[in-house]
Design a protein around this motif. Sequence first.
Motif, PDB file in Angstrom:
ATOM      1  N   MET A   1       0.841  -1.209   0.000  1.00 23.91           N
ATOM      2  CA  MET A   1       0.000   0.000   0.000  1.00 23.91           C
ATOM      3  C   MET A   1       0.877   1.262   0.000  1.00 23.91           C
ATOM      4  O   MET A   1       1.884   1.319   0.690  1.00 23.91           O
ATOM      5  CB  MET A   1      -0.882   0.011   1.264  1.00 23.91           C
ATOM      6  N   LYS A   2       0.437   2.251  -0.781  1.00 26.34           N
ATOM      7  CA  LYS A   2       1.191   3.507  -0.835  1.00 26.34           C
ATOM      8  C   LYS A   2       0.800   4.413   0.326  1.00 26.34           C
ATOM      9  O   LYS A   2      -0.308   4.341   0.843  1.00 26.34           O
ATOM     10  CB  LYS A   2       0.894   4.212  -2.156  1.00 26.34           C
ATOM     11  N   ARG A   3       1.712   5.295   0.694  1.00 26.16           N
ATOM     12  CA  ARG A   3       1.451   6.105   1.878  1.00 26.16           C
ATOM     13  C   ARG A   3       0.229   7.011   1.720  1.00 26.16           C
ATOM     14  O   ARG A   3      -0.496   7.241   2.687  1.00 26.16           O
ATOM     15  CB  ARG A   3       2.694   6.890   2.291  1.00 26.16           C
ATOM     16  N   GLU A   4      -0.038   7.500   0.497  1.00 22.63           N
ATOM     17  CA  GLU A   4      -1.196   8.396   0.297  1.00 22.63           C
ATOM     18  C   GLU A   4      -2.494   7.678   0.661  1.00 22.63           C
ATOM     19  O   GLU A   4      -3.358   8.222   1.354  1.00 22.63           O
ATOM     20  CB  GLU A   4      -1.261   8.881  -1.158  1.00 22.63           C
ATOM     21  N   GLN A   5      -2.606   6.449   0.169  1.00 15.66           N
ATOM     22  CA  GLN A   5      -3.808   5.656   0.458  1.00 15.66           C
ATOM     23  C   GLN A   5      -3.910   5.352   1.962  1.00 15.66           C
ATOM     24  O   GLN A   5      -4.998   5.411   2.553  1.00 15.66           O
ATOM     25  CB  GLN A   5      -3.764   4.348  -0.347  1.00 15.66           C
ATOM     26  N   ALA A   6      -2.770   5.050   2.563  1.00 12.22           N
ATOM     27  CA  ALA A   6      -2.741   4.740   4.001  1.00 12.22           C
ATOM     28  C   ALA A   6      -3.211   5.955   4.814  1.00 12.22           C
ATOM     29  O   ALA A   6      -4.013   5.824   5.747  1.00 12.22           O
ATOM     30  CB  ALA A   6      -1.331   4.317   4.406  1.00 12.22           C
ATOM     31  N   PHE A   7      -2.714   7.131   4.445  1.00  8.61           N
ATOM     32  CA  PHE A   7      -3.136   8.350   5.152  1.00  8.61           C
ATOM     33  C   PHE A   7      -4.647   8.573   5.021  1.00  8.61           C
ATOM     34  O   PHE A   7      -5.316   8.962   5.984  1.00  8.61           O
ATOM     35  CB  PHE A   7      -2.379   9.575   4.621  1.00  8.61           C
ATOM     36  N   THR A   8      -5.177   8.308   3.817  1.00  8.41           N
ATOM     37  CA  THR A   8      -6.616   8.501   3.599  1.00  8.41           C
ATOM     38  C   THR A   8      -7.435   7.567   4.496  1.00  8.41           C
ATOM     39  O   THR A   8      -8.406   7.985   5.139  1.00  8.41           O
ATOM     40  CB  THR A   8      -6.965   8.245   2.114  1.00  8.41           C
ATOM     41  N   ILE A   9      -7.011   6.308   4.565  1.00 12.39           N
ATOM     42  CA  ILE A   9      -7.724   5.324   5.389  1.00 12.39           C
ATOM     43  C   ILE A   9      -7.694   5.733   6.861  1.00 12.39           C
ATOM     44  O   ILE A   9      -8.717   5.718   7.559  1.00 12.39           O
ATOM     45  CB  ILE A   9      -7.091   3.921   5.210  1.00 12.39           C
ATOM     46  N   VAL A  10      -6.518   6.137   7.325  1.00 12.02           N
ATOM     47  CA  VAL A  10      -6.369   6.462   8.741  1.00 12.02           C
ATOM     48  C   VAL A  10      -7.080   7.769   9.089  1.00 12.02           C
ATOM     49  O   VAL A  10      -7.620   7.925  10.186  1.00 12.02           O
ATOM     50  CB  VAL A  10      -4.864   6.498   9.107  1.00 12.02           C
ATOM     51  N   ASN A  11      -7.116   8.669   8.138  1.00 11.92           N
ATOM     52  CA  ASN A  11      -7.817   9.935   8.383  1.00 11.92           C
ATOM     53  C   ASN A  11      -9.309   9.697   8.616  1.00 11.92           C
ATOM     54  O   ASN A  11      -9.960  10.411   9.376  1.00 11.92           O
ATOM     55  CB  ASN A  11      -7.598  10.899   7.203  1.00 11.92           C
ATOM     56  N   GLU A  12      -9.844   8.643   7.972  1.00 16.04           N
ATOM     57  CA  GLU A  12     -11.254   8.314   8.215  1.00 16.04           C
ATOM     58  C   GLU A  12     -11.436   7.599   9.543  1.00 16.04           C
ATOM     59  O   GLU A  12     -12.421   7.795  10.239  1.00 16.04           O
ATOM     60  CB  GLU A  12     -11.794   7.439   7.075  1.00 16.04           C
ATOM     61  N   LYS A  13     -10.451   6.785   9.894  1.00 20.20           N
ATOM     62  CA  LYS A  13     -10.560   5.964  11.108  1.00 20.20           C
ATOM     63  C   LYS A  13     -10.337   6.785  12.386  1.00 20.20           C
ATOM     64  O   LYS A  13     -11.014   6.578  13.387  1.00 20.20           O
ATOM     65  CB  LYS A  13      -9.511   4.836  11.032  1.00 20.20           C
ATOM     66  N   ILE A  14      -9.392   7.682  12.357  1.00 16.70           N
ATOM     67  CA  ILE A  14      -9.042   8.434  13.581  1.00 16.70           C
ATOM     68  C   ILE A  14      -8.942   9.937  13.286  1.00 16.70           C
ATOM     69  O   ILE A  14      -7.951  10.582  13.628  1.00 16.70           O
ATOM     70  CB  ILE A  14      -7.733   7.913  14.223  1.00 16.70           C
ATOM     71  N   ALA A  15      -9.986  10.475  12.676  1.00 11.10           N
ATOM     72  CA  ALA A  15      -9.989  11.905  12.304  1.00 11.10           C
ATOM     73  C   ALA A  15      -9.762  12.796  13.515  1.00 11.10           C
ATOM     74  O   ALA A  15     -10.087  12.437  14.637  1.00 11.10           O
ATOM     75  CB  ALA A  15     -11.316  12.247  11.643  1.00 11.10           C
ATOM     76  N   GLY A  16      -9.181  13.965  13.256  1.00 12.16           N
ATOM     77  CA  GLY A  16      -9.002  14.955  14.320  1.00 12.16           C
ATOM     78  C   GLY A  16      -7.595  14.963  14.863  1.00 12.16           C
ATOM     79  O   GLY A  16      -6.647  14.666  14.142  1.00 12.16           O
ATOM     80  N   PRO A  17      -7.431  15.299  16.158  1.00 11.22           N
ATOM     81  CA  PRO A  17      -6.100  15.436  16.754  1.00 11.22           C
ATOM     82  C   PRO A  17      -5.255  14.168  16.648  1.00 11.22           C
ATOM     83  O   PRO A  17      -4.035  14.234  16.490  1.00 11.22           O
ATOM     84  CB  PRO A  17      -6.384  15.727  18.234  1.00 11.22           C
ATOM     85  N   ARG A  18      -5.916  13.013  16.714  1.00 12.52           N
ATOM     86  CA  ARG A  18      -5.171  11.745  16.640  1.00 12.52           C
ATOM     87  C   ARG A  18      -4.544  11.577  15.253  1.00 12.52           C
ATOM     88  O   ARG A  18      -3.457  11.040  15.115  1.00 12.52           O
ATOM     89  CB  ARG A  18      -6.154  10.607  16.979  1.00 12.52           C
ATOM     90  N   TYR A  19      -5.251  12.073  14.227  1.00 12.41           N
ATOM     91  CA  TYR A  19      -4.697  12.025  12.870  1.00 12.41           C
ATOM     92  C   TYR A  19      -3.523  12.998  12.740  1.00 12.41           C
ATOM     93  O   TYR A  19      -2.499  12.668  12.117  1.00 12.41           O
ATOM     94  CB  TYR A  19      -5.776  12.339  11.827  1.00 12.41           C
ATOM     95  N   GLU A  20      -3.641  14.157  13.321  1.00 13.07           N
ATOM     96  CA  GLU A  20      -2.534  15.130  13.293  1.00 13.07           C
ATOM     97  C   GLU A  20      -1.299  14.539  13.970  1.00 13.07           C
ATOM     98  O   GLU A  20      -0.170  14.671  13.482  1.00 13.07           O
ATOM     99  CB  GLU A  20      -2.947  16.440  13.978  1.00 13.07           C
ATOM    100  N   HIS A  21      -1.511  13.882  15.119  1.00 11.46           N
ATOM    101  CA  HIS A  21      -0.422  13.181  15.819  1.00 11.46           C
ATOM    102  C   HIS A  21       0.214  12.140  14.891  1.00 11.46           C
ATOM    103  O   HIS A  21       1.443  12.041  14.787  1.00 11.46           O
ATOM    104  CB  HIS A  21      -0.970  12.533  17.093  1.00 11.46           C
ATOM    105  N   THR A  22      -0.629  11.383  14.200  1.00 13.40           N
ATOM    106  CA  THR A  22      -0.147  10.325  13.313  1.00 13.40           C
ATOM    107  C   THR A  22       0.740  10.892  12.197  1.00 13.40           C
ATOM    108  O   THR A  22       1.788  10.321  11.872  1.00 13.40           O
ATOM    109  CB  THR A  22      -1.353   9.564  12.720  1.00 13.40           C
ATOM    110  N   LYS A  23       0.345  12.025  11.618  1.00 15.70           N
ATOM    111  CA  LYS A  23       1.169  12.643  10.562  1.00 15.70           C
ATOM    112  C   LYS A  23       2.542  13.030  11.110  1.00 15.70           C
ATOM    113  O   LYS A  23       3.564  12.837  10.449  1.00 15.70           O
ATOM    114  CB  LYS A  23       0.458  13.874   9.988  1.00 15.70           C
TER     115      LYS A  23
END
Length: 185
Positions: free
Chosen positions: A1-23
């Motif tokens: 899996m490419k990172r762009e797709q991974a970011f999209t999936i995770v942004n849906e799963k843990i939107a908000g501050p947790r996604y910002e932390h993940t980035k």
Amino acid sequence: MKREQAFTIVNEKIAGPRYEHTKRVAETAEKLAVKYGEDVEKTVLAAIFHDYAKLLPINELKKIIADYKLDSRLLDYHPELWHGPAGAILVREELGIEDEDIFNAIRYHTTGRAGMTLLEKIIYIADYIEPGRQFDGLDEVRMLAETDLDKALKKSIGNTIKFLIDKSVAVFPDTFEAYNDMVKK
Ligand code: DGI
Ligand code: FE
Ligand code: FE
Ligand code: FE
């Protein structure tokens, strides 16, 4: 899996501050991968998915740990320790990511363990030092991570154990074993 797709999936799963932390963890982990010679794309994927299960209800995390026969001792400790092991399973089962290194990096990112791989160390440290974090002793770990990943790991796990003892909460055995393992080196 490419990172762009991974970011999209995770942004849906843990939107908000947790996604910002993940980035921020992904950026930090990428730099560490370059510095210490780990596979960069694998590292970035592990970082993107490390908190995949962070926002799931406790009863769902518990069910995954029981159903997949993960370390049952986890259930006697704080539920904060469950999202790593459960997340490793979900990333495999829901997203089809079979890489064992990624699985273990997600699984052990909160507690550590004895005999951590380079990727496990990178994810543990990146999660600890990402630029959004601030607490006592962090600058020292950030500095150590520039030159010696094992020293950074020993310090950060030691700090975590002290922090837990100060709060009078139980320390999971893997965390002690990770610390002892680093002291022996
Ligand atoms: O998910 P994050 O917040 O990004 O970070 P994490 O998965 O490293 O979780 C950190 C939390 O887990 C922090 O509040 C300390 C706690 N923790 C780490 N090791 C142990 C622990 N809590 C208990 N009770 N026992 C442990 O061994
Ligand atoms: Fe986490
Ligand atoms: Fe952590
Ligand atoms: Fe995290």
